[in-house]
Design a protein around this motif. Sequence first.
Motif: not given
Length: 319
Positions: A268-286
């Motif tokens: 995961a790279a880029g500022s949005i994936l780096t700083y948003s735990q909500v986004l990271r968690n949902h991407v990881g789950k998907l």
Amino acid sequence: MTYIIGIDGGGTKTTCLFLKADERAYPKRPLMVKGPGTNPHVVGFEEAGRRLESLIRHGMKTFSLAPQEISGAGMGLAGVGRRDEIEQMVGTMRTIFFNPYFSENLNLYITSDVHAALKGSLAPGIEKGMLLISGTGSNAVGITAAGKVVTCGGWGHLIGDEGSGYHLSLKALSKVAKAADGREEPTQMTSYILRACGLERPEQLIRYLYDRPFEKKEVAALAPCIIEASEQGDKAAVDLLKEAAEELVLHIESLVKQGVDPKAPVSAAGSILTYSQVLRNHVGKLLEDRQFGPLTDPYAPPEYGAALLGRSAGMEKER
């Protein structure tokens, strides 16, 4: 001791790394300098070449390196992905920089910024992987079993960039407008966006946004407001980030369809994936739900990947 130059050239900044030619891991204390953006479609090919030359000379002076100590250079540049762009950039660099400062025999490898970023994201000894990027824009890149680099996204903010900071910010502004009209429930994003813009009321956004053309990065700069609201549990903000996750995972599905191992790790790279735990968690789950590889952090930055590509190209040339 000889060194390989590794460059990550973006639209707003460029990073130059000097890597020891025999280094087999990312150094704990990298020799690195930074300069302005070098996307040739933004500043022009000749200006990009001059900026790269100036940055490399600055780095060599900073670290007391002589031209004969440089054995090669790898450059991952934004806006340079197609064959004609690469050939033009190689020609520009050789004309501006390599004659007479460096030997014409010095190996020079130029590729896209996402290719270099992917290479840098892989830990030593790992050859397969994918890189998912969500910053101002969005895209993904991977390596197939045959060693081919394949991509998805990168269409720009007018017809693409789904799941990016720009795309999220546009959707958030729409949510703010709908909430102000009573078409949707109130959202905390309103107060955060107004504060970021120095405004007091939602209706002031009209003149603020339309009185002058906004650049892509200025719109994307509102994305932290969405992240901040999501951390406070704001439903509208959380829903936007979940939608973004769905869009980003579609990029990974595309890479798999193009021949990338579905079990390969996804960095995961880029500022949005780096700083948003909500986004990271949902991407990881998907990713887990669809039986793809796990979401991980990149091993090293893009400039390291560029240096590795430059070194590999030099080794191939010697064979």
